[in-house]
Design a protein around this motif. Structure first.
Motif, PDB file in Angstrom:
ATOM      1  N   ASP A   1      94.836  70.354  35.214  1.00 49.15           N
ATOM      2  CA  ASP A   1      94.259  70.266  33.866  1.00 49.15           C
ATOM      3  C   ASP A   1      94.403  68.835  33.373  1.00 49.15           C
ATOM      4  O   ASP A   1      95.476  68.398  32.957  1.00 49.15           O
ATOM      5  CB  ASP A   1      94.989  71.246  32.954  1.00 49.15           C
TER       6      ASP A   1
ATOM      7  N   THR B   1      87.914  85.091  36.591  1.00 45.90           N
ATOM      8  CA  THR B   1      89.035  84.259  36.148  1.00 45.90           C
ATOM      9  C   THR B   1      89.028  84.210  34.623  1.00 45.90           C
ATOM     10  O   THR B   1      88.048  84.612  33.977  1.00 45.90           O
ATOM     11  CB  THR B   1      88.895  82.851  36.726  1.00 45.90           C
TER      12      THR B   1
ATOM     13  N   GLU C   1      88.603  81.688  32.741  1.00 44.35           N
ATOM     14  CA  GLU C   1      87.476  80.877  32.282  1.00 44.35           C
ATOM     15  C   GLU C   1      86.179  81.679  32.324  1.00 44.35           C
ATOM     16  O   GLU C   1      85.333  81.601  31.415  1.00 44.35           O
ATOM     17  CB  GLU C   1      87.338  79.622  33.147  1.00 44.35           C
ATOM     18  N   ASP C   2      86.017  82.474  33.403  1.00 40.82           N
ATOM     19  CA  ASP C   2      84.820  83.299  33.506  1.00 40.82           C
ATOM     20  C   ASP C   2      84.798  84.383  32.428  1.00 40.82           C
ATOM     21  O   ASP C   2      83.729  84.729  31.905  1.00 40.82           O
ATOM     22  CB  ASP C   2      84.751  83.955  34.883  1.00 40.82           C
ATOM     23  N   GLU C   3      85.962  84.914  32.102  1.00 39.62           N
ATOM     24  CA  GLU C   3      86.034  85.961  31.090  1.00 39.62           C
ATOM     25  C   GLU C   3      85.505  85.468  29.748  1.00 39.62           C
ATOM     26  O   GLU C   3      84.829  86.201  29.026  1.00 39.62           O
ATOM     27  CB  GLU C   3      87.472  86.462  30.936  1.00 39.62           C
ATOM     28  N   GLU C   4      85.825  84.235  29.422  1.00 37.82           N
ATOM     29  CA  GLU C   4      85.335  83.690  28.150  1.00 37.82           C
ATOM     30  C   GLU C   4      83.811  83.623  28.139  1.00 37.82           C
ATOM     31  O   GLU C   4      83.159  83.977  27.150  1.00 37.82           O
ATOM     32  CB  GLU C   4      85.922  82.294  27.938  1.00 37.82           C
ATOM     33  N   VAL C   5      83.233  83.183  29.265  1.00 35.43           N
ATOM     34  CA  VAL C   5      81.778  83.085  29.330  1.00 35.43           C
ATOM     35  C   VAL C   5      81.148  84.471  29.321  1.00 35.43           C
ATOM     36  O   VAL C   5      80.122  84.703  28.669  1.00 35.43           O
ATOM     37  CB  VAL C   5      81.359  82.305  30.591  1.00 35.43           C
TER      38      VAL C   5
ATOM     39  N   LEU D   1      76.484  76.047  33.184  1.00 35.81           N
ATOM     40  CA  LEU D   1      77.586  76.060  34.146  1.00 35.81           C
ATOM     41  C   LEU D   1      77.365  75.072  35.277  1.00 35.81           C
ATOM     42  O   LEU D   1      78.324  74.597  35.881  1.00 35.81           O
ATOM     43  CB  LEU D   1      77.767  77.466  34.722  1.00 35.81           C
TER      44      LEU D   1
ATOM     45  N   ARG E   1      77.781  81.052  40.495  1.00 35.12           N
ATOM     46  CA  ARG E   1      78.719  81.486  39.460  1.00 35.12           C
ATOM     47  C   ARG E   1      77.968  82.092  38.275  1.00 35.12           C
ATOM     48  O   ARG E   1      78.391  83.087  37.694  1.00 35.12           O
ATOM     49  CB  ARG E   1      79.570  80.309  39.009  1.00 35.12           C
TER      50      ARG E   1
END
Length: 774
Positions: free
Chosen positions: A21, A146, A148-152, A170, A175
């Motif tokens: 990060d 993941t 990050e994917d959950e947020e999207v 993205l 993805r």
């Protein structure tokens, strides 16, 4: 992102790069500041240096310092353009081996034990981590997102992020497809398990083939062939889920290849687009029509049209009016592309040009359905669209019998009754074939064509004719609107491109533009011709079904009697006479009706044991008690099974001896009555077994269907044939035929009387509907 339960060799290795990060790293602003200052310093230095050299006319040779400045400029430019600082730092490896191993093991356990939104759980114990799985173990897809994917995903579900914009936001098409798939499952509450996601290049379809993908459908591809066409062999890929389609096509290939293959002719090559425009008056619309149809204006319009492409060349303009609306059908060549976009751009150029001379022209649509695209239309059937191809072949008689298990005459007859007459009865438009769309759809799916254009591309008429003295079979297919291309659209996908490569028509032909697409159209037509030789029923395999469906009547005594009738061998068209569809309504029904009425009034009274022969009509309109005089309808209702060989003596002994027992059909046709005794005295069986067989079978068929078929047979078989006895009514062979005809008619009458009596006994109320029965 997804997680899998995999073999041990598929776990992340220690040399994999670790994502850090960078938002928490102090190096991020430092790197950007240094490169930012360095970038503009180098630009200023180079600008000043080159400006001075230009003013002083100094040669623009690079010194060592200038070369270093150029290198620094390129490096800093790549940094800002390709990485923007963040991506550069994310790609930096941190080789801490012990920390990597511990982190990888922890992440693997968390991923495998994680549960997705659909409830997919894969439990693996600690012992499983110590026991390597077999190398052949297939990854089990669990579709786990993941954080990050959950947020999207949540943003897509709630509507904050449009699903169609995932690829652009993205930057990862695969993805984006996974996130869209997860969101779709949560919104609908239904699983997409079984629809594969992996193994497909989603970048290849972006903006070209499909929007908002969530996976892909698998269709098996079979190979039909080799197809011997124009002296070349083609192995044709066919994508289909219909069983036996490829197998039956291969059998047709075997038959035509054994006879020397097929040949093809390209008649026309031009894609069409027809815009619709409107004027205030029909007169004004006609002025534009005359302007477009004027030959002197064509070159000007063609030059305007051809500006949009180096392959699109205007060929014709065809106009049609509907009131004050004008439809203009432009036709142009399109090279190796199918060409819909190409011709549309050219049409737009012409419309813009016409707007200056016809400012009152109101453009309603770039396509007015006069093209006509993806719809069955007579204009495509008559004028053609895309590639117009004719394909033909001659199949030898021995090949027809050995490979196709039938005979030439039966195929010719069935093609006429099914593909031509049957399609005409159904009001088909371009559908004078067995099922051309099967072949077209299978080849289109395999080679990346537009499946919807199967509609007009399947327009096909199949012709069959006996040639070389009736021994060989000439087969031809005419397909006026095959719409194919080898570039653009789905042809660029890996699977479809491989199928085109198998045919040798992948991509554009640089030597002869358009030849690849034309060759593909010929293959489609050739494949259809190879299929038509196989889809027709084989008489020896379906002799009873084919004969009864086309010729035989269904008895009033029920379907059981129909199924239990003696099976006769399948006859050739001349042995059968001709199908009942050849009967011509000559207007003689009223004359026959008057004759029957006179015979009924003058005839002798019937004995108590005799009953007139009832005529049962299946026509509902005859329920009032009137006779329905239709020979075709009657023949379907009253013709019983015919006994042959040793059963004939029993029929003779059971037959009547009086004039009243004469068959009704013989009385209708005004044939002179000849007594059984006189016939037995004069008839002699033909010495030639072929003539005897023909006479017996012709007598049986004529007895069932009417004497007019004897005349048709005589007309169709002139000269020295087994039917030559029909031309000499005084010869012994014809008298034998007359005797057999009377015997067959007598058998029909007796069988009809028996069936009628059984029907009346079983259904007493039915006698009210049968004239002449008390």
């Amino acid at each position: 992102m997804k997680s899998f339960a995999v073999a041990d060799d598929q776990f992340p290795k220690s040399n994999d790069k670790k994502v850090v990060d960078c938002s928490k790293s102090n190096a991020f602003p430092l790197f950007n500041t240094i490169f930012f200052a360095f970038f503009f310093s180098v630009i200023s230095y180079l600008f000043v240096t080159f400006r001075q050299k230009i003013h002083t006319a100094t040669p623009l040779y690079l010194t060592l310092s200038e070369m270093a400045a150029v290198v620094c400029f390129v490096a800093s430019f790549v940094y800002f353009l390709g990485f923007f600082g963040m991506n550069f730092l994310q790609s930096m490896p941190f080789p801490d081996e012990e920390e990597d191993d511990e982190l990888e093991e922890t992440n693997a356990k968390e991923i495998i034990h994680s549960t997705n939104s659909a409830g997919c759980v894969t439990k693996i114990s600690d012992q499983d981590f110590l026991t390597p799985l077999p190398k052949s173990t297939t990854a089990v897809e669990c579709l786990t997102a993941t954080p990050e994917d959950e947020e999207v995903i949540q943003a897509v579900v709630t509507g904050k992020t449009p699903s169609y914009s995932l690829e652009s936001k993205l930057g990862d098409c695969k993805r984006a497809a996974f996130i869209r798939r997860q969101a779709l499952e949560r919104i609908t509450g239904r699983s997409l398990e079984g629809l594969p996601l992996d193994g497909f290049n989603y970048e290849s379809i972006l903006g070209q083939c499909c929007e908002m993908p969530v996976g892909y459908v698998q269709i098996p591809v079979g190979i039909a062939g080799p197809l011997l066409l124009d002296g070349m062999e083609f192995s044709v890929p066919m994508a289909t889920t219909e069983g036996c389609l490829v197998a039956s096509t291969n059998r047709g290939c075997k038959a035509i290849n054994a006879s020397g293959g097929a040949t093809s002719i390209l008649l026309k090559d031009g894609m069409t687009r027809a815009p619709v425009v409107r004027f205030a008056t029909a007169k004004r619309a006609s002025e534009l029509k005359f302007f477009l149809e004027e030959p002197l204006n064509f070159q000007t319009l063609a030059s305007v049209f051809n500006k949009s492409s180096r392959f699109g060349r205007l060929q014709t303009i065809q106009c049609a009016m509907a009131g004050k609306n004008l439809y203009m059908r432009f036709t142009c060549s399109t090279g190796d592309a199918m060409g819909m976009n190409m011709v549309s751009k050219g049409v737009q150029n012409v419309l813009d040009y016409l707007q200056s001379d016809f400012p009152d022209m109101d453009i309603i649509g770039i396509s007015g359905n006069y093209c006509s695209d993806k719809k069955p239309a007579a204009v495509n059937w008559i004028e053609g669209r895309g590639k117009s191809v004719v394909c033909e072949a001659i199949i030898k008689e021995e090949v027809v019998k050995k490979v196709l298990k039938t005979d030439v005459a039966s195929l010719v007859e069935l093609n006429m009754l099914k593909n031509l007459t049957g399609s005409a009865m159904a009001g088909a438009l371009g559908g004078f074939n067995a099922h051309a769309s099967n072949i077209v759809s299978a080849v289109y799916l395999a080679t990346g064509q537009d499946p919807a254009q199967n509609v007009e591309s399947s327009h096909c008429i199949t012709m069959m004719e006996a040639v070389n003295g009736g021994k060989d079979l000439h087969v031809s297919v005419t397909m006026p609107s095959i719409e194919v291309g080898t570039v653009g659209g789905g042809t660029q996908l890996a699977s479809q491109s491989a199928c085109l490569n198998l045919l040798g028509v992948k991509g554009a032909n640089k030597v002869s533009p358009g030849s690849n697409a034309r060759q593909l159209a010929k293959v489609v037509a050739g494949r259809q011709q190879y299929k038509i030789s196989q889809i027709l029923p084989k008489p020896e395999a379906h002799a009873t079904i084919t004969q009864y469906r086309v010729y035989s009547p269904i008895r009033s005594s029920g379907i059981n009697n129909f199924l239990n009738q003696p099976k006769e061998p399948c006859l050739s068209p001349m042995e059968k006479g001709k199908a009942s569809s050849l009967f011509v309504n000559d207007g003689s029904f009223m004359e026959r009706f008057k004759q029957l009425q006179q015979e009924k009034e003058k005839g002798p009274p019937l004995s108590g044991s005799q009953k007139p022969n009832p005529v049962i009509s299946n026509n509902k309109s005859s329920s009032s008690g009137k006779l329905a005089f239709s020979l075709k309808q009657k023949s379907k209702l009253v013709a019983p099974a015919v006994k042959l060989s040793e059963d004939e003596e029993d029929d003779e002994s059971n037959g009547g001896n009086g004039v009243g027992d004469l068959p009704l059909k013989r009385q209708k046709l005004e044939q002179p009555y000849v007594s059984d005794q006189s016939l037995k005295q004069v008839y002699v069986a033909p010495s030639d077994p072929t003539i005897k067989k023909v006479a017996d079978k012709l007598a049986s068929f004529v007895a069932k269907n009417g004497r007019q078929f004897e005349h048709i047979t005589r007309q169709k078989n002139p000269g020295d044939t087994p039917f030559k006895f029909l031309f000499d009514e005084s010869c012994a062979d014809y008298k034998y035929y007359e005797y057999r005809l009377i015997e067959e008619e007598k058998a029909l009458t007796n069988s009809m009387d028996s069936q009628t009596s059984q029907t009346v006994d079983k259904f007493p109320n039915l006698t009210m509907l049968i004239p002449g029965i008390d």
